[in-house]
Write a protein that holds these residues in place. Structure first.
Motif, PDB file in Angstrom:
ATOM      1  N   THR A 122       0.817  -1.219   0.000  1.00 37.71           N
ATOM      2  CA  THR A 122       0.000   0.000   0.000  1.00 37.71           C
ATOM      3  C   THR A 122       0.847   1.263   0.000  1.00 37.71           C
ATOM      4  OG1 THR A 122      -0.132  -0.064   2.418  1.00 37.71           O
ATOM      5  CG2 THR A 122      -1.939  -1.097   1.183  1.00 37.71           C
ATOM      6  N   LEU A 123       2.147   1.122   0.155  1.00 35.60           N
ATOM      7  CA  LEU A 123       3.031   2.289   0.190  1.00 35.60           C
ATOM      8  C   LEU A 123       3.775   2.515  -1.118  1.00 35.60           C
ATOM      9  CD1 LEU A 123       4.615   1.814   3.740  1.00 35.60           C
ATOM     10  CD2 LEU A 123       2.651   3.216   3.089  1.00 35.60           C
ATOM     11  N   VAL A 124       3.612   1.600  -2.067  1.00 33.32           N
ATOM     12  CA  VAL A 124       4.369   1.651  -3.314  1.00 33.32           C
ATOM     13  C   VAL A 124       3.417   1.828  -4.490  1.00 33.32           C
ATOM     14  CG1 VAL A 124       5.928   0.344  -4.823  1.00 33.32           C
ATOM     15  CG2 VAL A 124       6.191   0.200  -2.360  1.00 33.32           C
ATOM     16  N   ALA A 125       3.846   2.635  -5.459  1.00 34.42           N
ATOM     17  CA  ALA A 125       3.111   2.788  -6.716  1.00 34.42           C
ATOM     18  C   ALA A 125       3.916   2.100  -7.802  1.00 34.42           C
ATOM     19  CB  ALA A 125       2.930   4.267  -7.044  1.00 34.42           C
ATOM     20  N   GLY A 126       3.288   1.279  -8.575  1.00 38.97           N
ATOM     21  CA  GLY A 126       3.971   0.569  -9.657  1.00 38.97           C
ATOM     22  C   GLY A 126       3.173  -0.652 -10.047  1.00 38.97           C
ATOM     23  N   ALA A 127       2.925  -0.803 -11.326  1.00 40.57           N
ATOM     24  CA  ALA A 127       2.129  -1.926 -11.826  1.00 40.57           C
ATOM     25  C   ALA A 127       2.936  -3.216 -11.791  1.00 40.57           C
ATOM     26  CB  ALA A 127       1.668  -1.628 -13.246  1.00 40.57           C
ATOM     27  N   SER A 128       2.226  -4.311 -11.751  1.00 43.25           N
ATOM     28  CA  SER A 128       2.872  -5.620 -11.787  1.00 43.25           C
ATOM     29  C   SER A 128       3.583  -5.800 -13.124  1.00 43.25           C
ATOM     30  CB  SER A 128       1.843  -6.728 -11.601  1.00 43.25           C
ATOM     31  OG  SER A 128       2.445  -7.979 -11.803  1.00 43.25           O
ATOM     32  N   GLN A 129       4.779  -6.340 -13.086  1.00 36.80           N
ATOM     33  CA  GLN A 129       5.548  -6.600 -14.305  1.00 36.80           C
ATOM     34  C   GLN A 129       5.345  -8.026 -14.803  1.00 36.80           C
ATOM     35  OE1 GLN A 129       9.261  -5.072 -12.353  1.00 36.80           O
ATOM     36  NE2 GLN A 129       9.550  -4.110 -14.349  1.00 36.80           N
ATOM     37  N   THR A 130       4.568  -8.816 -14.049  1.00 36.49           N
ATOM     38  CA  THR A 130       4.369 -10.216 -14.415  1.00 36.49           C
ATOM     39  C   THR A 130       2.919 -10.513 -14.771  1.00 36.49           C
ATOM     40  OG1 THR A 130       4.006 -10.828 -12.102  1.00 36.49           O
ATOM     41  CG2 THR A 130       6.269 -10.978 -12.943  1.00 36.49           C
ATOM     42  N   GLY A 131       2.074  -9.494 -14.853  1.00 42.26           N
ATOM     43  CA  GLY A 131       0.668  -9.703 -15.181  1.00 42.26           C
ATOM     44  C   GLY A 131      -0.191 -10.043 -13.979  1.00 42.26           C
ATOM     45  N   LEU A 132       0.397 -10.064 -12.800  1.00 41.82           N
ATOM     46  CA  LEU A 132      -0.331 -10.350 -11.573  1.00 41.82           C
ATOM     47  C   LEU A 132      -1.344  -9.236 -11.314  1.00 41.82           C
ATOM     48  CD1 LEU A 132      -0.479 -12.121  -8.938  1.00 41.82           C
ATOM     49  CD2 LEU A 132       1.174 -10.524  -7.969  1.00 41.82           C
ATOM     50  N   VAL A 133      -2.563  -9.591 -10.977  1.00 43.03           N
ATOM     51  CA  VAL A 133      -3.585  -8.591 -10.659  1.00 43.03           C
ATOM     52  C   VAL A 133      -3.398  -8.182  -9.199  1.00 43.03           C
ATOM     53  CG1 VAL A 133      -6.042  -8.121 -10.478  1.00 43.03           C
ATOM     54  CG2 VAL A 133      -5.193  -9.552 -12.334  1.00 43.03           C
ATOM     55  N   LEU A 134      -3.113  -6.913  -9.008  1.00 43.05           N
ATOM     56  CA  LEU A 134      -2.868  -6.398  -7.660  1.00 43.05           C
ATOM     57  C   LEU A 134      -4.155  -5.852  -7.060  1.00 43.05           C
ATOM     58  CD1 LEU A 134       0.418  -4.428  -8.387  1.00 43.05           C
ATOM     59  CD2 LEU A 134       0.218  -6.634  -7.250  1.00 43.05           C
ATOM     60  N   PRO A 135      -4.304  -5.949  -5.743  1.00 44.22           N
ATOM     61  CA  PRO A 135      -5.455  -5.328  -5.102  1.00 44.22           C
ATOM     62  C   PRO A 135      -5.442  -3.815  -5.332  1.00 44.22           C
ATOM     63  CG  PRO A 135      -4.320  -6.815  -3.592  1.00 44.22           C
ATOM     64  CD  PRO A 135      -3.466  -6.683  -4.802  1.00 44.22           C
ATOM     65  N   ALA A 136      -6.593  -3.190  -5.204  1.00 43.75           N
ATOM     66  CA  ALA A 136      -6.696  -1.742  -5.403  1.00 43.75           C
ATOM     67  C   ALA A 136      -5.764  -1.003  -4.446  1.00 43.75           C
ATOM     68  CB  ALA A 136      -8.135  -1.294  -5.165  1.00 43.75           C
ATOM     69  N   ASN A 137      -5.196   0.090  -4.923  1.00 44.80           N
ATOM     70  CA  ASN A 137      -4.316   0.960  -4.144  1.00 44.80           C
ATOM     71  C   ASN A 137      -3.066   0.245  -3.624  1.00 44.80           C
ATOM     72  OD1 ASN A 137      -6.078   3.219  -4.439  1.00 44.80           O
ATOM     73  ND2 ASN A 137      -7.368   2.322  -2.853  1.00 44.80           N
ATOM     74  N   THR A 138      -2.561  -0.673  -4.421  1.00 42.81           N
ATOM     75  CA  THR A 138      -1.284  -1.305  -4.088  1.00 42.81           C
ATOM     76  C   THR A 138      -0.381  -1.256  -5.312  1.00 42.81           C
ATOM     77  OG1 THR A 138      -2.002  -3.524  -4.721  1.00 42.81           O
ATOM     78  CG2 THR A 138      -2.307  -2.914  -2.407  1.00 42.81           C
ATOM     79  N   GLY A 139       0.892  -1.397  -5.083  1.00 45.23           N
ATOM     80  CA  GLY A 139       1.868  -1.409  -6.165  1.00 45.23           C
ATOM     81  C   GLY A 139       3.036  -2.286  -5.780  1.00 45.23           C
ATOM     82  N   VAL A 140       3.925  -2.500  -6.718  1.00 43.07           N
ATOM     83  CA  VAL A 140       5.108  -3.323  -6.472  1.00 43.07           C
ATOM     84  C   VAL A 140       6.353  -2.580  -6.937  1.00 43.07           C
ATOM     85  CG1 VAL A 140       3.930  -5.548  -6.610  1.00 43.07           C
ATOM     86  CG2 VAL A 140       4.847  -4.522  -8.687  1.00 43.07           C
ATOM     87  N   PRO A 141       7.511  -2.891  -6.354  1.00 45.03           N
ATOM     88  CA  PRO A 141       8.766  -2.321  -6.848  1.00 45.03           C
ATOM     89  C   PRO A 141       9.017  -2.777  -8.283  1.00 45.03           C
ATOM     90  CG  PRO A 141       9.072  -3.329  -4.688  1.00 45.03           C
ATOM     91  CD  PRO A 141       7.717  -3.727  -5.168  1.00 45.03           C
TER      92      PRO A 141
END
Length: 159
Positions: free
Chosen positions: A84-103
């Protein structure tokens, strides 16, 4: 005849109550900014830990020649989980929960390979938009953490 007058206790005077309110206001004026700094510092530490936790998976990908990030055969899946502290889309096609991101993992075949976390979503306003980056030196294999957050919010071990 001796008359004794007994008075019931009357409570606090208005001035006493005003003094107490003033003291509480002064303490709050000092404590709230300190607490906000504490929260921001703890969020930077959390993101440093979350993004650093995928270094092992990235290292494995590099050592095995998988230099394209993705979920396909022969690609590198760093296994990052949503934060919830990171902005960034999944690079592997994983569907992320709303208002979450990945490095974001980049340049696995180049020097330096990087893991970059951009503060966003629920991150404190003072760090929102800032980044924390892990960079890998190809020659030594060592990882170095750098960030552009304010000096008073930087965790130990991150420049």
């Amino acid at each position: 005849m001796n008359k004794t007058i007994k008075r019931a206790q009357q409570g606090f005077t208005l001035i006493e109550l005003m003094i107490v309110v003033a003291i509480i206001g002064i303490l709050a004026a000092i404590a709230i900014p300190q607490y906000q700094t504490y929260v921001a510092r703890s969020q930077v530490n959390r993101v440093m830990s979350e993004s650093g936790s995928i270094k092992t998976a990235v290292e494995d990908c590099i050592n095995n020649g998988r230099i394209v990030v993705g979920a396909g055969v022969g690609q590198c899946d760093p296994g990052a989980t949503g934060s919830t502290l990171v902005a960034g889309a999944s690079q592997t096609g994983l569907v992320l929960p709303a208002n979450t991101g990945v490095p974001q993992v980049a340049a696995l075949g180049a020097d330096p390979a990087t893991i970059t976390a951009t503060f966003g979503n629920a991150a404190a306003a003072v760090i929102s938009g800032s980044t924390l980056t892990w960079s890998r030196d190809a020659a030594s294999g060592a990882w170095v953490c750098t960030t552009n957050v304010a000096n008073n919010l930087r965790p130990a071990g991150c420049q």
